[in-house]
Design an enzyme around this catalytic site. Structure first.
Site, short mmCIF file in Angstrom:
data_model
loop_
_atom_site.label_atom_id
_atom_site.label_comp_id
_atom_site.label_asym_id
_atom_site.label_seq_id
_atom_site.Cartn_x
_atom_site.Cartn_y
_atom_site.Cartn_z
N CYS A 1 4.76 -57.58 -54.31
CA CYS A 1 4.49 -56.75 -55.50
C CYS A 1 5.09 -55.36 -55.37
O CYS A 1 5.12 -54.61 -56.35
CB CYS A 1 2.99 -56.65 -55.74
SG CYS A 1 2.19 -58.25 -55.86
N HIS B 1 1.62 -50.64 -60.11
CA HIS B 1 1.65 -52.11 -60.08
C HIS B 1 0.45 -52.65 -60.86
O HIS B 1 -0.67 -52.14 -60.73
CB HIS B 1 1.61 -52.58 -58.63
CG HIS B 1 1.39 -54.05 -58.48
ND1 HIS B 1 2.09 -54.97 -59.22
CD2 HIS B 1 0.52 -54.76 -57.71
CE1 HIS B 1 1.67 -56.19 -58.90
NE2 HIS B 1 0.72 -56.10 -57.99
N ASN C 1 -0.52 -60.19 -63.60
CA ASN C 1 0.13 -59.62 -62.43
C ASN C 1 1.42 -60.39 -62.18
O ASN C 1 1.38 -61.54 -61.74
CB ASN C 1 -0.84 -59.73 -61.25
CG ASN C 1 -0.24 -59.22 -59.94
OD1 ASN C 1 0.97 -59.04 -59.82
ND2 ASN C 1 -1.09 -59.00 -58.96
O1 UT7 Z 1 -0.76 -58.04 -56.55
C1 UT7 Z 1 -1.13 -58.01 -55.20
C2 UT7 Z 1 -2.34 -57.25 -55.03
N1 UT7 Z 1 -3.47 -57.99 -55.56
C3 UT7 Z 1 -4.54 -57.35 -55.94
O2 UT7 Z 1 -4.54 -56.15 -55.92
C4 UT7 Z 1 -5.77 -58.13 -56.34
C5 UT7 Z 1 -6.99 -57.40 -55.87
N2 UT7 Z 1 -8.23 -58.09 -56.07
C6 UT7 Z 1 -8.79 -58.23 -57.30
O3 UT7 Z 1 -8.20 -57.86 -58.29
C7 UT7 Z 1 -10.19 -58.80 -57.39
O4 UT7 Z 1 -10.70 -58.97 -56.10
C8 UT7 Z 1 -10.29 -60.15 -58.17
C9 UT7 Z 1 -10.03 -59.88 -59.64
C10 UT7 Z 1 -9.28 -61.14 -57.61
C11 UT7 Z 1 -11.70 -60.73 -58.04
O5 UT7 Z 1 -12.65 -59.81 -58.56
P1 UT7 Z 1 -13.92 -59.37 -57.67
O6 UT7 Z 1 -14.69 -58.45 -58.49
O7 UT7 Z 1 -13.38 -58.86 -56.36
O8 UT7 Z 1 -14.70 -60.72 -57.52
P2 UT7 Z 1 -15.33 -61.40 -56.19
O9 UT7 Z 1 -14.29 -62.25 -55.54
O10 UT7 Z 1 -15.99 -60.33 -55.36
O11 UT7 Z 1 -16.44 -62.29 -56.82
C12 UT7 Z 1 -17.57 -61.76 -57.52
C13 UT7 Z 1 -18.41 -62.90 -58.04
C14 UT7 Z 1 -18.82 -63.92 -56.99
O12 UT7 Z 1 -20.09 -64.41 -57.34
P3 UT7 Z 1 -21.42 -63.85 -56.62
O13 UT7 Z 1 -21.24 -64.09 -55.16
O14 UT7 Z 1 -21.46 -62.37 -56.97
O15 UT7 Z 1 -22.51 -64.64 -57.26
C15 UT7 Z 1 -17.79 -65.02 -57.12
O16 UT7 Z 1 -18.28 -66.27 -56.73
O17 UT7 Z 1 -17.67 -63.64 -59.03
C16 UT7 Z 1 -17.54 -65.01 -58.61
N3 UT7 Z 1 -16.20 -65.44 -58.93
C17 UT7 Z 1 -15.86 -65.93 -60.13
N4 UT7 Z 1 -16.56 -66.14 -61.26
C18 UT7 Z 1 -15.90 -66.62 -62.32
C19 UT7 Z 1 -15.10 -65.39 -58.14
N5 UT7 Z 1 -14.03 -65.84 -58.82
C20 UT7 Z 1 -14.48 -66.19 -60.05
C21 UT7 Z 1 -13.84 -66.68 -61.20
N6 UT7 Z 1 -14.59 -66.89 -62.30
N7 UT7 Z 1 -12.52 -66.95 -61.20
#
Ligand code: UT7
Length: 332
Positions: free
Chosen positions: A121, A257, A288
């Site tokens: 990226c 980005h 992205n």
């Molecule tokens: O381009 C290269 C660089 N990449 C990035 O910069 C990406 C950086 N990371 C992110 O943008 C975020 O981490 C994501 C958007 C990928 C994920 O968001 P998050 O707020 O970090 O979610 P999480 O993985 O911490 O999950 C939060 C909750 C969890 O449930 P509990 O444990 O709170 O009950 C997950 O199980 O959301 C749940 N979850 C989902 N729910 C619905 C995880 N993925 C999903 C999903 N749909 N796809």
């Protein structure tokens, strides 16, 4: 022994043209949520993404790059035969070799030096630094820089942590010799100890040895990457401002980005950017697109009149490696 002839004059460089290509097919969140037990609301709230473009079979990495490049060449008012180098930043050209850049150059009718840059990226911002140095030293007068990705070919539609994040597209610029400075010093670096945070699921050799392995899609530890980006990347962006001697209130745009709208918002806050500063949020309908995200966002801001040519933009790329690069540029 005669002395080696080397250039002893530095030129200035600036971006003189920009072009973009967004694949025809638009995929809204509603089309992908069933496979990952998610919802449009969750995806929009957590990432800001509402839809992405998905390339078809004929919209290859090189084909998308060609469309974007033709736009950039036209904007710059040059002919492709004037290009001295073609740099393609990508991690999704599906051939180990040859690189995408020579094929792109040939399609444009150019026999310029051509090679790919692999910095995920951050690839586009790395390529801008390389192009700037080439022009400044005199190795080249016009350099085509392309960020292009077909991310959805390397995305597992059933992987909850990444299936909704990525999109396809291409952005291109021309870096040309200039009378005045137009590209500030690049601040860049790497942290290879964090290589597992964003990575292919397996190597080609592992896949060859075990054909039962899943396709080596790109997966990531989202929350760890999120924390790293929020904590560290604003500091790097500030260093790029300092290196260029530019204050936040002198900026015309912030073009980070497009990884997550919440990362963008946090960076705006950490940098203390003026409230009315135009900030790229192309991620909403483009998702992205890795190396393509910064030039795609720049093209949209200029095309939609959100910013005017000639203003200063702070741009930063960061991603798999982990790697990052940032600089202040004058908008074309
Ligand atoms: O381009 C290269 C660089 N990449 C990035 O910069 C990406 C950086 N990371 C992110 O943008 C975020 O981490 C994501 C958007 C990928 C994920 O968001 P998050 O707020 O970090 O979610 P999480 O993985 O911490 O999950 C939060 C909750 C969890 O449930 P509990 O444990 O709170 O009950 C997950 O199980 O959301 C749940 N979850 C989902 N729910 C619905 C995880 N993925 C999903 C999903 N749909 N796809």
């Amino acid at each position: 022994m005669s002395a080696l002839g080397v250039p002893d004059v530095l030129h200035h460089a600036r971006i003189t043209g920009v072009g973009a290509y967004r694949p025809r097919r638009v995929v809204p969140n509603s089309e992908i949520v069933a496979a990952i037990d998610s919802s449009d609301e969750w995806i929009q709230e957590r990432s800001g993404i509402a839809s992405r473009h998905r390339a078809s079979d004929d919209e290859t990495v090189v084909a998308m790059a060609e469309h974007a490049s033709r736009g950039a060449v036209e904007y710059a008012g040059i002919d492709a035969s004037q290009l001295d180098a073609v740099l393609v930043a990508t991690v999704t050209h599906p051939y180990q070799t040859p690189a995408a850049a020579p094929e792109l150059a040939a399609r444009l009718g150019s026999r310029a030096a051509a090679f790919d840059i692999s910095a995920a990226c951050a690839g586009y911002c790395h390529a801008i630094s390389v192009a700037n140095d080439m022009v400044r030293v005199g190795t080249a007068e016009h350099v085509l820089v392309v960020g292009v990705e077909k991310m959805l070919d390397f995305t597992d539609p059933e992987d909850r942590g990444s299936a909704f994040i990525f999109g396809d597209g291409a952005g291109a610029v021309i870096v040309s010799r200039s009378e005045v400075p137009g590209i500030g010093p690049t601040v860049w670096g790497s942290d290879g100890e964090k290589k597992s945070l964003i990575t292919s699921r397996s190597s080609w050799m592992e896949l060859a040895a075990n054909r039962d392995l899943a396709w080596p899609a790109i997966i990531m530890e989202g929350p760890s990457v999120f924390r790293w980006a929020v904590w560290s990347m604003a500091t790097e962006a500030q260093r790029a401002l300092d290196a260029a001697g530019v204050r936040p209130d002198e900026l015309a745009a912030f073009i980070p980005h497009q990884a997550n709208v919440r990362i963008i918002d946090q960076m705006v806050k950490a940098l203390g950017l003026p409230k009315d500063l135009p900030v790229a949020r192309d991620i909403v309908t483009t998702a992205n697109t890795s190396a393509a995200s910064v030039p795609l966002a720049m093209e949209r801001m200029l095309r939609e009149g959100e910013v005017a040519p000639g203003g200063l933009a702070l741009q930063i790329g960061f991603g798999a490696g982990l790697v990052w690069a940032a600089q202040v540029v004058t908008l074309p």
